[in-house]
Design a protein around this motif. Structure first.
Motif, PDB file in Angstrom:
ATOM      1  N   ARG A 230       0.820  -1.222   0.000  1.00 16.56           N
ATOM      2  CA  ARG A 230       0.000   0.000   0.000  1.00 16.56           C
ATOM      3  C   ARG A 230       0.853   1.271   0.000  1.00 16.56           C
ATOM      4  N   TYR A 231       2.163   1.129   0.118  1.00 18.52           N
ATOM      5  CA  TYR A 231       3.048   2.295   0.177  1.00 18.52           C
ATOM      6  C   TYR A 231       4.002   2.389  -1.024  1.00 18.52           C
ATOM      7  N   ARG A 515       8.932   5.431  10.831  1.00 14.86           N
ATOM      8  CA  ARG A 515       7.812   6.390  10.798  1.00 14.86           C
ATOM      9  C   ARG A 515       7.882   7.308   9.575  1.00 14.86           C
ATOM     10  N   ARG A 518       5.924   5.460   6.821  1.00 15.72           N
ATOM     11  CA  ARG A 518       4.631   4.872   7.146  1.00 15.72           C
ATOM     12  C   ARG A 518       3.705   5.941   7.727  1.00 15.72           C
ATOM     13  N   GLY A 519       2.410   5.809   7.440  1.00 19.28           N
ATOM     14  CA  GLY A 519       1.438   6.730   7.991  1.00 19.28           C
ATOM     15  C   GLY A 519       1.141   7.898   7.065  1.00 19.28           C
ATOM     16  N   PRO A 520       0.163   8.732   7.444  1.00 21.45           N
ATOM     17  CA  PRO A 520      -0.305   9.814   6.564  1.00 21.45           C
ATOM     18  C   PRO A 520       0.749  10.871   6.280  1.00 21.45           C
ATOM     19  N   ASN A 521       1.733  11.026   7.147  1.00 23.33           N
ATOM     20  CA  ASN A 521       2.751  12.059   6.940  1.00 23.33           C
ATOM     21  C   ASN A 521       4.061  11.491   6.398  1.00 23.33           C
ATOM     22  N   ARG A 523       7.149  10.785   4.440  1.00 21.93           N
ATOM     23  CA  ARG A 523       7.937  11.497   3.429  1.00 21.93           C
ATOM     24  C   ARG A 523       8.657  10.449   2.592  1.00 21.93           C
ATOM     25  N   LYS A 524       7.919   9.812   1.687  1.00 19.44           N
ATOM     26  CA  LYS A 524       8.424   8.608   1.032  1.00 19.44           C
ATOM     27  C   LYS A 524       9.691   8.836   0.222  1.00 19.44           C
TER      28      LYS A 524
END
Length: 531
Positions: A230-231, A515, A518-521, A523-524
């Protein structure tokens, strides 16, 4: 005088025996592509089986053996080619010890046996090929028209599509050197199936009148899989750019294209000469105008983007097939007393809409599966091998030199003996993260029934029952009906890594690092050094 005559006689006899021995050996032709999806070949009985996209590969497989279950060990094309040539798994992070010898390679071993070794096409990294008597390689593997090529004597620019040109220079060498007494080991490596999937102009209108079938997982939600799926950033709907990847004109696509994307698209256009550019625009204009007249918007347009992407990809596959046919047909009427072992394969597979994705990198089936076809005197005709085999098997198959530590097997004897491979454990590893596709680093194993995957940076796991869940949509790792099953397969993974010299299971990254991705924030795309 008599003694000198005897010495001269035996010297001539040795030369004669040597030449007869050389001429009795099979010439070996290894032809491979980057990122070739088995779904595009009818013999693999997948989604495009009725479209006859690869008539030459179908014909060639009828002259030999098609391996239905062939797999790569990594989706990185450079590492795959190195693995083929050395018979070893290449780990880019593994530091070479000072006293460690370079692994032997196919071209050097065959050269010692009297072979003439040559390479054409897409080479590995920035270094020039070693161990080949002659080579000509692309200066830049991202050039698909009018590329610059380098050989030991000079560099030159040749006009045309790169897939055609690689074939042209390989055929030119064969025509010029066809009468040499030495047997030949030739490698031809095509780059024509990599992003942004640029077909030759003659194929741009292929499949315009078809609505391609959609994979059943095109709209997959990935709810029952580990978080990495999903990422990622390889979604057809959101990560393909309509200008640089799908070749929509700027007047249609301007709202979505970025400056960087336009620059990439302009780079392709700038490589075309005037005649090519005119033909390119003429072929694409009706398709772009049809899209502009439709009510399809850029948002929620996965079906349209899939059709555009998949057709361009299959047009590129058709170009590969056409040129493989040219090479194969030249070799057969020109054997001149020498026989050829002809091998077609790929460095990795490719997603063509499965999971809603393009590209590769994963251990999932669309990437891990590769085409493998071998013809020759020792392989029979019109045969199918269902056993699990891998790219690493090509090294012992071509050289006759086994490498037990890496588990490679000689396919020439393996297929004759009808060996079962149900218990064979195949290994795969993806080494890059973060990168363009944002696929988390992972390694795993696959046997005839199960696939276990460890995303070690995040300490996340997946287990799939490939027989019951061939599309790999239901992760059994946490919900397995048999709790002991996970531990049994995990033990096999640990054993496999130890056998390959890769050590124990890798530790996860610190929570603070995790972190970031992962998650809404998340910074991929922030590039952070990570093991």
């Amino acid at each position: 005088m008599k003694q000198r005559f005897i010495i001269k006689f035996f010297s001539l006899l040795l030369v004669f025996v040597f030449l007869v021995d050389l001429q009795g050996r099979e010439n070996i032709f290894l032809c491979l592509s980057k990122n070739h999806s088995t779904a595009s070949i009818s013999g693999y009985r997948d989604i495009f089986k009725e479209l006859e996209i690869t008539p030459n590969l179908e014909r060639i497989s009828g002259d030999g053996i098609l391996f239905k279950n062939a797999f790569c060990s990594t989706a990185n094309s450079d590492l795959s080619l190195k693995s083929i040539l050395t018979g070893t798994l290449i780990n880019p992070k593994q530091k070479k010890k000072r006293d460690q010898l370079q692994p032997a390679n196919i071209q050097s071993i065959l050269k010692e046996k009297g072979y003439n070794t040559v390479f054409f096409g897409n080479w590995i990294g920035d270094k020039k090929p070693e161990g080949f008597d002659y080579w000509e390689i692309l200066e830049d593997a991202s050039q698909f028209y009018n590329p610059k090529l380098i050989n030991p004597h000079r560099s030159r620019k040749i006009e045309g599509h790169t897939t055609d040109i690689i074939t042209d220079i390989a055929l030119a060498w064969l025509k010029k050197n066809g009468n040499i007494p030495k047997p030949v080991f030739m490698v031809v490596h095509f780059n024509g199936l990599q992003q942004p999937w640029v077909p030759p102009i003659r194929n741009l209108e292929l499949y315009n009148d078809l609505l391609l079938p959609e994979p059943i997982t095109l709209m997959a939600s990935h709810d029952y899989k580990a978080p990495p799926s999903r990422y990622q950033e390889m979604q057809i709907e959101t990560n393909l750019n309509v200008e640089s990847d799908l070749f929509l004109g700027p007047d249609v696509a301007s709202s979505e294209a970025t400056v960087a994307d336009r620059t990439k698209g302009d780079g392709l256009i700038r490589r075309l000469n005037g005649e090519q550019l005119s033909a390119w625009q003429l072929a694409l204009r009706p398709q772009n105008e049809a899209f502009a007249r439709s009510n399809v918007g850029m948002d929620g347009s996965i079906s349209w983007k899939y059709q555009r992407y998949a057709k361009n990809y299959l047009r590129c596959v058709r170009a590969i097939d056409e040129n493989v046919g040219r090479l194969y047909d030249f070799l057969h009427p020109n054997e001149k007393g020498n026989s050829w072992t002809f091998i077609y394969t790929a460095s990795s597979g490719n997603f063509v809409g499965e999971n809603g994705w393009f590209g590769g990198a994963w251990i999932y089936e669309p990437t891990m599966r590769i085409p493998l076809i071998i013809t020759g005197e020792d392989y029979g005709k019109n045969r199918i091998c269902e056993s699990n085999v891998q790219l690493l098997d090509l090294f012992p198959t071509i050289t006759g030199v086994s490498n037990q530590s890496n588990g490679g097997i000689n396919l020439q004897s393996f297929h004759k003996e009808n060996n079962s491979s149900e218990s064979r454990v195949l290994y795969f590893e993806h080494y890059q993260f973060p990168d363009k596709l944002m696929v988390a680093k992972h390694y795993g194993i696959r046997n005839g029934r199960y696939k276990l995957i460890h995303y070690h940076q995040f300490d996340e796991w997946e287990l799939f029952d490939i027989l019951k869940d061939p599309n790999e949509q239901n992760n059994l790792y946490l919900d397995s009906i048999d709790p002991k099953l996970v531990e049994i397969i995990k033990t096999k993974l640990i054993t496999k890594r130890k056998k390959l010299g890769l050590g124990k299971l890798l530790e996860p990254m610190p929570e603070e690092w995790r972190r970031i991705y992962r998650g809404p924030n998340a910074r991929k795309k922030e590039q952070i050094n990570s093991p």
